[in-house]
Design a protein around this motif. Structure first.
Motif, PDB file in Angstrom:
ATOM      1  N   THR A   3       0.877  -1.181   0.000  1.00 38.82           N
ATOM      2  CA  THR A   3       0.000   0.000   0.000  1.00 38.82           C
ATOM      3  C   THR A   3       0.912   1.227   0.000  1.00 38.82           C
ATOM      4  N   PHE A   4       0.306   2.411  -0.194  1.00 36.48           N
ATOM      5  CA  PHE A   4       1.120   3.628  -0.167  1.00 36.48           C
ATOM      6  C   PHE A   4       1.744   3.828   1.215  1.00 36.48           C
ATOM      7  N   GLN A   5       1.001   3.419   2.279  1.00 39.14           N
ATOM      8  CA  GLN A   5       1.561   3.528   3.641  1.00 39.14           C
ATOM      9  C   GLN A   5       2.823   2.688   3.744  1.00 39.14           C
ATOM     10  N   GLY A  21      -7.822   9.672  -4.949  1.00 37.16           N
ATOM     11  CA  GLY A  21      -8.514   8.401  -5.179  1.00 37.16           C
ATOM     12  C   GLY A  21      -7.599   7.279  -5.644  1.00 37.16           C
ATOM     13  N   PHE A  22      -6.294   7.460  -5.481  1.00 34.37           N
ATOM     14  CA  PHE A  22      -5.376   6.360  -5.811  1.00 34.37           C
ATOM     15  C   PHE A  22      -5.516   5.302  -4.722  1.00 34.37           C
ATOM     16  N   ILE A  23      -5.814   4.089  -5.109  1.00 36.82           N
ATOM     17  CA  ILE A  23      -6.037   3.060  -4.097  1.00 36.82           C
ATOM     18  C   ILE A  23      -4.765   2.292  -3.791  1.00 36.82           C
ATOM     19  N   LYS A  24      -4.089   1.874  -4.852  1.00 37.18           N
ATOM     20  CA  LYS A  24      -2.821   1.166  -4.607  1.00 37.18           C
ATOM     21  C   LYS A  24      -1.748   1.677  -5.554  1.00 37.18           C
ATOM     22  N   PRO A  25      -0.488   1.498  -5.156  1.00 35.47           N
ATOM     23  CA  PRO A  25       0.588   1.998  -6.013  1.00 35.47           C
ATOM     24  C   PRO A  25       0.645   1.217  -7.319  1.00 35.47           C
ATOM     25  N   VAL A  28       5.382   0.821 -11.270  1.00 40.12           N
ATOM     26  CA  VAL A  28       6.585   1.668 -11.252  1.00 40.12           C
ATOM     27  C   VAL A  28       6.702   2.379  -9.900  1.00 40.12           C
ATOM     28  N   GLN A  29       5.577   2.739  -9.319  1.00 40.53           N
ATOM     29  CA  GLN A  29       5.608   3.391  -8.000  1.00 40.53           C
ATOM     30  C   GLN A  29       6.091   2.415  -6.934  1.00 40.53           C
ATOM     31  N   GLU A  30       5.578   1.208  -7.031  1.00 39.76           N
ATOM     32  CA  GLU A  30       5.963   0.191  -6.051  1.00 39.76           C
ATOM     33  C   GLU A  30       7.471  -0.087  -6.110  1.00 39.76           C
ATOM     34  N   THR A  49       4.754   5.851 -20.634  1.00 42.89           N
ATOM     35  CA  THR A  49       3.894   6.929 -20.170  1.00 42.89           C
ATOM     36  C   THR A  49       2.546   6.316 -19.746  1.00 42.89           C
ATOM     37  N   GLY A  50       1.944   6.898 -18.753  1.00 42.30           N
ATOM     38  CA  GLY A  50       0.643   6.384 -18.314  1.00 42.30           C
ATOM     39  C   GLY A  50       0.728   5.321 -17.237  1.00 42.30           C
ATOM     40  N   THR A  51       1.939   5.015 -16.800  1.00 41.93           N
ATOM     41  CA  THR A  51       2.089   3.971 -15.796  1.00 41.93           C
ATOM     42  C   THR A  51       2.145   4.541 -14.373  1.00 41.93           C
ATOM     43  N   GLY A  52       2.040   5.860 -14.284  1.00 41.34           N
ATOM     44  CA  GLY A  52       2.097   6.500 -12.969  1.00 41.34           C
ATOM     45  C   GLY A  52       3.502   6.928 -12.582  1.00 41.34           C
ATOM     46  N   LYS A  53       4.328   7.218 -13.584  1.00 43.58           N
ATOM     47  CA  LYS A  53       5.732   7.508 -13.258  1.00 43.58           C
ATOM     48  C   LYS A  53       5.922   8.904 -12.644  1.00 43.58           C
ATOM     49  N   THR A  54       5.014   9.829 -12.945  1.00 44.42           N
ATOM     50  CA  THR A  54       5.157  11.158 -12.338  1.00 44.42           C
ATOM     51  C   THR A  54       5.121  11.039 -10.814  1.00 44.42           C
ATOM     52  N   ALA A  55       4.197  10.227 -10.341  1.00 43.93           N
ATOM     53  CA  ALA A  55       4.120  10.033  -8.891  1.00 43.93           C
ATOM     54  C   ALA A  55       5.308   9.215  -8.392  1.00 43.93           C
ATOM     55  N   ASN A  89       1.279  20.348 -12.677  1.00 46.14           N
ATOM     56  CA  ASN A  89      -0.058  20.212 -12.121  1.00 46.14           C
ATOM     57  C   ASN A  89      -0.153  19.009 -11.175  1.00 46.14           C
ATOM     58  N   GLU A  90       0.398  17.885 -11.640  1.00 44.41           N
ATOM     59  CA  GLU A  90       0.378  16.670 -10.798  1.00 44.41           C
ATOM     60  C   GLU A  90       1.165  16.911  -9.510  1.00 44.41           C
ATOM     61  N   MET A  91       2.334  17.524  -9.644  1.00 46.59           N
ATOM     62  CA  MET A  91       3.172  17.754  -8.460  1.00 46.59           C
ATOM     63  C   MET A  91       2.444  18.644  -7.454  1.00 46.59           C
ATOM     64  N   ILE A 306       0.789  14.754 -24.531  1.00 45.56           N
ATOM     65  CA  ILE A 306      -0.614  14.428 -24.284  1.00 45.56           C
ATOM     66  C   ILE A 306      -0.731  13.315 -23.261  1.00 45.56           C
ATOM     67  N   ASP A 307      -1.148  13.680 -22.087  1.00 44.47           N
ATOM     68  CA  ASP A 307      -1.388  12.655 -21.085  1.00 44.47           C
ATOM     69  C   ASP A 307      -2.857  12.728 -20.710  1.00 44.47           C
ATOM     70  N   VAL A 308      -3.664  12.258 -21.586  1.00 45.43           N
ATOM     71  CA  VAL A 308      -5.106  12.237 -21.341  1.00 45.43           C
ATOM     72  C   VAL A 308      -5.453  10.774 -21.103  1.00 45.43           C
ATOM     73  N   ASP A 309      -6.137  10.520 -20.015  1.00 52.47           N
ATOM     74  CA  ASP A 309      -6.276   9.126 -19.591  1.00 52.47           C
ATOM     75  C   ASP A 309      -7.300   8.297 -20.355  1.00 52.47           C
ATOM     76  N   ASP A 310      -8.292   8.958 -20.960  1.00 54.28           N
ATOM     77  CA  ASP A 310      -9.409   8.169 -21.491  1.00 54.28           C
ATOM     78  C   ASP A 310      -9.336   7.863 -22.977  1.00 54.28           C
ATOM     79  N   GLY A 334      -4.703   3.117 -23.317  1.00 48.77           N
ATOM     80  CA  GLY A 334      -4.463   2.071 -22.322  1.00 48.77           C
ATOM     81  C   GLY A 334      -3.768   2.607 -21.083  1.00 48.77           C
ATOM     82  N   ARG A 335      -4.083   3.844 -20.719  1.00 47.19           N
ATOM     83  CA  ARG A 335      -3.437   4.460 -19.567  1.00 47.19           C
ATOM     84  C   ARG A 335      -4.255   4.264 -18.294  1.00 47.19           C
ATOM     85  N   ALA A 336      -3.568   4.429 -17.185  1.00 43.44           N
ATOM     86  CA  ALA A 336      -4.204   4.390 -15.863  1.00 43.44           C
ATOM     87  C   ALA A 336      -5.146   3.192 -15.713  1.00 43.44           C
TER      88      ALA A 336
HETATM   89  P1  AMP Z   1       1.690   9.270 -15.424  1.00 47.52           P
HETATM   90  O1  AMP Z   1       2.295   8.032 -15.977  1.00 47.52           O
HETATM   91  O2  AMP Z   1       2.448   9.802 -14.278  1.00 47.52           O
HETATM   92  O3  AMP Z   1       1.452  10.302 -16.479  1.00 47.52           O
HETATM   93  O4  AMP Z   1       0.250   8.880 -14.804  1.00 47.52           O
HETATM   94  C1  AMP Z   1      -0.859   8.516 -15.573  1.00 47.52           C
HETATM   95  C2  AMP Z   1      -2.166   8.760 -14.836  1.00 47.52           C
HETATM   96  O5  AMP Z   1      -2.342   7.815 -13.804  1.00 47.52           O
HETATM   97  C3  AMP Z   1      -2.262  10.127 -14.199  1.00 47.52           C
HETATM   98  O6  AMP Z   1      -3.538  10.670 -14.480  1.00 47.52           O
HETATM   99  C4  AMP Z   1      -2.139   9.856 -12.714  1.00 47.52           C
HETATM  100  O7  AMP Z   1      -2.870  10.799 -11.963  1.00 47.52           O
HETATM  101  C5  AMP Z   1      -2.718   8.466 -12.594  1.00 47.52           C
HETATM  102  N1  AMP Z   1      -2.112   7.688 -11.496  1.00 47.52           N
HETATM  103  C6  AMP Z   1      -0.843   7.724 -11.069  1.00 47.52           C
HETATM  104  N2  AMP Z   1      -0.663   6.841 -10.064  1.00 47.52           N
HETATM  105  C7  AMP Z   1      -1.835   6.215  -9.863  1.00 47.52           C
HETATM  106  C8  AMP Z   1      -2.272   5.188  -8.960  1.00 47.52           C
HETATM  107  N3  AMP Z   1      -1.463   4.630  -8.085  1.00 47.52           N
HETATM  108  N4  AMP Z   1      -3.561   4.808  -9.024  1.00 47.52           N
HETATM  109  C9  AMP Z   1      -4.395   5.360  -9.934  1.00 47.52           C
HETATM  110  N5  AMP Z   1      -4.039   6.320 -10.808  1.00 47.52           N
HETATM  111  C10 AMP Z   1      -2.773   6.749 -10.775  1.00 47.52           C
END
Ligand code: AMP
Length: 603
Positions: A3-5, A21-25, A28-30, A49-55, A89-91, A306-310, A334-336
């Protein structure tokens, strides 16, 4: 799965994560967060891209910087203005509970003095595009001499875009002992070189395989003639009524042209390329994000941010020059955690590239057929039926019901439904009823006339011609000859079949008049060339063709030749007398009104 904790993030970040609303890492975050939190290290992360790497780099950076200090401690370099703004914006969202945090975006096309002012107010983190960053360093508008963490985001793209020197220059103004975290979707040699040059024993993580496409994306290709590309694009869009897509073109010109044509044809489309001003690009992106634009036509460079999720579909209108770029394109969908489709429209000459892409992305393409007119009508009809079924009743209508009921007093439920749906269906039906089969078969033959088209009509005409291999022709020579004398395009003559003393070939129906008119009096090497419409349009029933050929052949040198006036030697003279007989393509990109599809009421 942690978990993020469990990853060890502080309460401020955890609160923001809950808000988001992120539930689990994500993977790439993990993998990255514990490494970056626990050690002062360099890192190379291979992630799409789209795997959550910004976080993945954002959370550790936010946790590690000192928000009470106004010194710039973190620098994130990204290839495009769009991505730069997105990361900023994400940061800001991730760090919304980090009191005193100031994240500033610096990028070209916006006031440099305003950005300098923002930085001066004390930016702990700067997110920048390389060009503007270098500019601001040389004008002493920023001080990055004390940064502790630098991120090279989408490193492969930055190098692709020619930022290598700028990056080198920028990093030379940063402390030696900082940590560098490099994120890249692919690992070409140039990225490896940069990693070697600027990093010391970096830890490495890989999400999926190098260059590999995510499993959320399925890959399809559609084989058509080059000239049918645009038609194919429209059909793919029409066959997916809820499509929200990015269409990739190779050049800015094509991008603009395709977008304009789509708009003219009633689609909600927009163009994104480098010839647009920043303001125009921002407006297009805003409309796309708000889904006012359903189809964004873009160049690779412009689409990088372009990082648009849908996004439901990526359509490769043309394949990229660099095959690796395909990974980036398909990564827009195929993002998020969502699924997506990456479609490629290819012509015969490019189809081998599909195999090379398969090797790179380690996924198989599925060859699919461009849907025919009736299939599209059906999809549209069912989509409408579903929409109506799921529509909530607007009771404002109630007061008009009496009059409406009166109008339909004599109609049965069945009739009513039919009429109701015909309103939408007929528009598509009328548009598509004469549509042709756009598919080309794999085996070297053309499928374009292979089947019967919608409504059982063929779009091409098959001709008999009284020259064959005896006259020195093979299919290529005959095709070239016909193209030359008739002044036709590359794909205008097809299904050429050469026999001993006669041959067959096809053109689109719309060229029939021109072809027949031209060959009324044409001599080749002293002999009249006779062309007639063959009964066998598709070329399938050879016996007919052959019989017909014989008959024609028997006549060779017979009456008809004598009937004709001697000498039609001067072709150009003849053509002049014909006026402009250039084929008019109802389906070209040139804005023929026939190409417009029924305009639908867009959401
Ligand atoms: P990124 O690869 O950083 O551009 O992230 C792609 C999208 O996934 C962005 O809209 C993020 O806000 C979202 N995101 C990042 N981490 C998570 C996560 N753990 N759970 C759900 N969505 C996430």
């Amino acid at each position: 799965m942690s978990t993020f904790q469990e990853l060890g993030l502080n309460d401020d970040l955890l609160q923001a994560i809950t808000d988001l609303g992120f539930i689990k890492p994500s993977e790439v975050q993990e993998k990255a967060i514990p490494i970056l939190l626990d050690s002062e290290t360099d890192l190379v992360a291979l992630a799409q891209t789209g795997t959550g790497k910004t976080a993945a780099f954002g959370f550790p950076m936010l946790e590690k910087i000192d928000v009470n200090s106004r010194t710039t401690q973190g620098l994130i370099l990204s290839p495009t203005r769009e991505l730069c703004l997105q990361i900023t914006n994400e940061m800001k969202q991730y760090g919304k509970y980090c009191k005193g945090l100031n994240v500033v975006a610096i990028y070209g096309g916006s006031s440099i003095t305003d950005q300098a002012r923002e930085v001066k107010r004390g930016a702990q983190i700067i997110v920048a595009t390389p060009g503007r960053m270098k500019d601001m360093i040389s004008r002493r508008m920023v001080d990055i001499s004390k940064i502790q963490y630098s991120v090279l985001d989408e490193a492969d793209e930055m190098l692709n875009m020619g930022f290598k020197e700028d990056i080198t220059d920028i990093l030379s103004h940063t402390p030696e002992d900082k940590n560098t975290w490099l994120f890249s979707a692919t690992m070409p040699r140039e990225v490896a070189t940069i990693a070697k040059k600027f990093m010391s024993t970096p830890q490495e993580i890989t999400v999926g395989n190098k260059n590999e496409s995510t499993s959320n994306v399925s890959h399809e290709y559609y084989l058509v003639n080059s000239r049918d590309r645009y038609q194919a694009l429209k059909r793919l869009s029409d066959a997916n009524p809820d499509i929200f897509s990015v269409v990739f073109c190779r050049t800015k010109r094509d991008t603009q042209k395709v977008a304009e044509q789509l708009i003219e044809d009633g689609y909600s489309a927009g163009a994104l390329h480098g010839d647009l001003s920043q303001n125009q690009r921002d407006l297009v992106m805003k409309s796309f994000r708000n889904k006012q634009i359903q189809t964004l036509v873009a160049t690779d460079v412009a689409a990088r941010g372009i990082d648009v999720d849908d996004i439901t579909h990526v359509i490769n209108y043309q394949l990229p020059d660099e095959i690796e770029t395909y990974t980036h394109r398909s990564g827009r969908t195929g993002r998020a955690g969502k699924t997506g489709v990456s479609m490629v429209i290819v012509s015969k000459s490019e189809v081998r590239k599909i195999k090379s892409i398969e090797r790179i992305i380690k996924r198989q393409f599925e060859k699919k057929d461009i849907p025919d007119g009736m299939q599209i009508c059906e999809v549209q009809l069912m989509s409408l039926a579903n929409k109506i079924h799921n529509t909530e009743v607007n009771h404002e209508i109630d007061k008009y019901l009496t009059s409406i009921n009166e109008l339909f007093e004599d109609s049965t439920k069945d009739e009513l439904i039919k009429k109701f749906f015909s309103v939408e269906f007929t528009r598509f039906y009328n548009y598509y009823q004469k549509s042709k089969n756009l598919n080309v078969s794999d085996d070297g033959g053309r499928d374009r006339d292979g089947g019967r088209d919608f409504g059982g009509k063929s779009n091409s005409t098959r001709y008999f011609i009284n020259v064959g291999s005896k006259d020195g022709f093979d299919w290529m020579k005959l095709k070239d000859f016909l193209k030359e004398v008739l002044e036709l395009g590359r794909d205008d003559v097809f299904k050429v079949e050469v026999k001993d003393s006669f041959s067959f070939f096809n053109t689109e129906n719309e060229l029939k008049e021109k072809v027949l008119a031209f060959f009324t009096d044409y001599k080749h090497e002293g002999r009249f060339v006779n062309v007639e419409v063959s009964e066998n349009r598709g070329g399938g029933g050879r016996r007919n063709d052959r019989n017909r050929g014989k008959r024609r052949d028997d006549r060779k040198g017979g009456g008809r030749r004598d009937d004709r006036n001697s000498g039609f030697g001067n072709r150009s003279e003849r053509r002049r007398s014909d006026g402009d007989s250039r084929p008019r393509r109802s389906d070209s990109n040139s804005g023929n009104s026939n190409a417009s599809r029924p305009r639908r009421s867009r959401r």
